[in-house]
Design a protein around this motif. Sequence first.
Motif, PDB file in Angstrom:
ATOM      1  N   THR A  68      17.215 -13.659  20.805  1.00  0.00           N
ATOM      2  CA  THR A  68      18.540 -13.339  21.273  1.00  0.00           C
ATOM      3  C   THR A  68      18.687 -13.362  22.983  1.00  0.00           C
ATOM      4  OG1 THR A  68      18.006 -11.153  21.901  1.00  0.00           O
ATOM      5  CG2 THR A  68      18.565 -11.485  19.447  1.00  0.00           C
ATOM      6  N   SER A  70      18.194 -11.432  24.989  1.00  0.00           N
ATOM      7  CA  SER A  70      17.250 -11.071  26.228  1.00  0.00           C
ATOM      8  C   SER A  70      16.004 -11.848  25.904  1.00  0.00           C
ATOM      9  CB  SER A  70      16.813  -9.625  25.727  1.00  0.00           C
ATOM     10  OG  SER A  70      18.021  -8.718  25.454  1.00  0.00           O
ATOM     11  N   THR A 146      27.933  -6.648  31.568  1.00  0.00           N
ATOM     12  CA  THR A 146      28.684  -6.318  30.036  1.00  0.00           C
ATOM     13  C   THR A 146      28.476  -4.801  30.257  1.00  0.00           C
ATOM     14  OG1 THR A 146      27.688  -8.208  29.072  1.00  0.00           O
ATOM     15  CG2 THR A 146      28.530  -6.444  27.615  1.00  0.00           C
ATOM     16  N   GLN A 196      25.831 -14.126  20.482  1.00  0.00           N
ATOM     17  CA  GLN A 196      26.781 -13.044  19.758  1.00  0.00           C
ATOM     18  C   GLN A 196      27.705 -12.575  20.624  1.00  0.00           C
ATOM     19  OE1 GLN A 196      25.507  -9.466  20.512  1.00  0.00           O
ATOM     20  NE2 GLN A 196      23.590  -9.892  21.310  1.00  0.00           N
ATOM     21  N   LYS A 197      27.984 -13.147  21.718  1.00  0.00           N
ATOM     22  CA  LYS A 197      29.314 -12.667  22.463  1.00  0.00           C
ATOM     23  C   LYS A 197      30.327 -13.624  22.576  1.00  0.00           C
ATOM     24  CE  LYS A 197      26.075  -9.545  23.960  1.00  0.00           C
ATOM     25  NZ  LYS A 197      25.532  -8.762  25.043  1.00  0.00           N
TER      26      LYS A 197
HETATM   27  C1  LIG Z   1      23.967  -8.895  25.571  1.00  0.00           C
HETATM   28  C2  LIG Z   1      23.651  -9.126  26.912  1.00  0.00           C
HETATM   29  C3  LIG Z   1      22.308  -9.472  27.208  1.00  0.00           C
HETATM   30  C4  LIG Z   1      21.085  -9.125  26.003  1.00  0.00           C
HETATM   31  O1  LIG Z   1      21.484 -10.183  24.907  1.00  0.00           O
HETATM   32  P1  LIG Z   1      20.755  -9.740  23.494  1.00  0.00           P
HETATM   33  O2  LIG Z   1      21.563 -10.383  22.549  1.00  0.00           O
HETATM   34  O3  LIG Z   1      21.314  -8.279  23.211  1.00  0.00           O
HETATM   35  O4  LIG Z   1      19.449  -9.662  23.665  1.00  0.00           O
HETATM   36  C5  LIG Z   1      21.832  -9.921  28.338  1.00  0.00           C
HETATM   37  N1  LIG Z   1      22.522  -9.915  29.322  1.00  0.00           N
HETATM   38  C6  LIG Z   1      23.897  -9.621  29.304  1.00  0.00           C
HETATM   39  C7  LIG Z   1      24.869  -9.721  30.539  1.00  0.00           C
HETATM   40  C8  LIG Z   1      24.451  -9.056  27.959  1.00  0.00           C
HETATM   41  O5  LIG Z   1      25.843  -8.786  27.738  1.00  0.00           O
END
Ligand SMILES: *Cc1c(COP(=O)(O)O)cnc(C)c1O
Length: 393
Positions: A68, A70, A146, A196-197
């Motif tokens: 993901t 991270s 976020t 996923q965003k």
């Molecule tokens: C969601 C997010 C992450 C981490 O992504 P995951 O898919 O939850 O591991 C890192 N940086 C930002 C700015 C995020 O919004």
Amino acid sequence: MSEELNPHLRLLLGPGPSPVHPRILKAMSTHVVGHLDPDFLAVMDDCQGMLRALFNTENQVTFPVSGTGSAAMEASVCNIIEPGDKAIVCVNGVFGGRMSDVASRYGADVVTVEAPWGQPIDPQDVKAALDANPDAVMVGVVHAETSTGVLQPMEEIGAMCREHGALLLLDCVTSLGGVPVELDKWGVEVAYSGTQKCLACPPGVAPITFSERALGKVRERKSKVTSWYFDVSMVEKYWGNERVYHHTGPITMNYAIREALRIIFDEGLEARFARHALASKALQAGVEAFGMSMFAQEGARTPTLNTVALREGMDDGAVRKSLLNDFNIEIGGGLGAVAGKIWRIGMMGHGATQANVVYLLSALEVIFSKLGYITKAGDGVGAASQVYADAAS
Ligand SMILES: *Cc1c(COP(=O)(O)O)cnc(C)c1O
């Protein structure tokens, strides 16, 4: 035996995951081939080409990391940082804090540049940190934070980093696919995102890219990259020209990101960014009609993640529970210092639509009426509708 899986059909308007485009779900039901099958190698090529175009970079080493967002953050940092290296990390929310933590775990001597939550980092503070730490090897920045809804202006920082010989590393997890990302123009040397965003894809792989200058730093390392899995010099042998086994690529997730990218270029980047901006504007008009205000500083807001400050006396838990249980809508609560004080409403990817804005505002009007927060329903939806009407005329 357990029962057949049957999760609720939620409308995901939180900080991620976002609603998955049906074309992606369909692509994911396609049969699995081997990770060196010619058909899969073509999928890899497609993903790499489209990711370069979306990131606006010529970087050869651009691919989806298995993991993901991270994981991609960790993959970025662990390649650049050797134990004892100095790293400047900009922290104005949770994800900058996470990047700082990751860097220190790989042995970096971390210097933070901070701004209050809800505000962008002042580029002059980055310059001051670079002047005070001329040995810094990297500067880490979160493009769209976020946890606060802030979009960091990126025009100035890259040139400052170049001048000092530090590599600019950018977290584009909540920006890529929702707002313009111009890595080469901004002088970004390493960047990563997530699926996923704003890519409308399930979590599972994460775009990453390394410039030639960044790879130079990796090649000059005196010690091996601490992570075996994320060592780009090895992973690159799978994603680059050699195409030899490193680890088994997550086949289905690569089908998914390929389809996500195809959808993005079918829509067109400009149309897509305009759709995100309009959804955010309409949502904002709606919540302001409820007498609420946005949390992130005006002029520095990302349309992809809208932070709304609760009014005095509003019950965070009761509203979010009713949204979920009565309307199947997920929005996010605040993290850390702003827990219970803000909501985080994602307008990301496939979720950033007029229909979703209107549905969410309608649901809030029903809940707010019941809880006595508003005296008359219709104002929020009315204000949002006006934004769409104005945009159409
Ligand atoms: C969601 C997010 C992450 C981490 O992504 P995951 O898919 O939850 O591991 C890192 N940086 C930002 C700015 C995020 O919004």
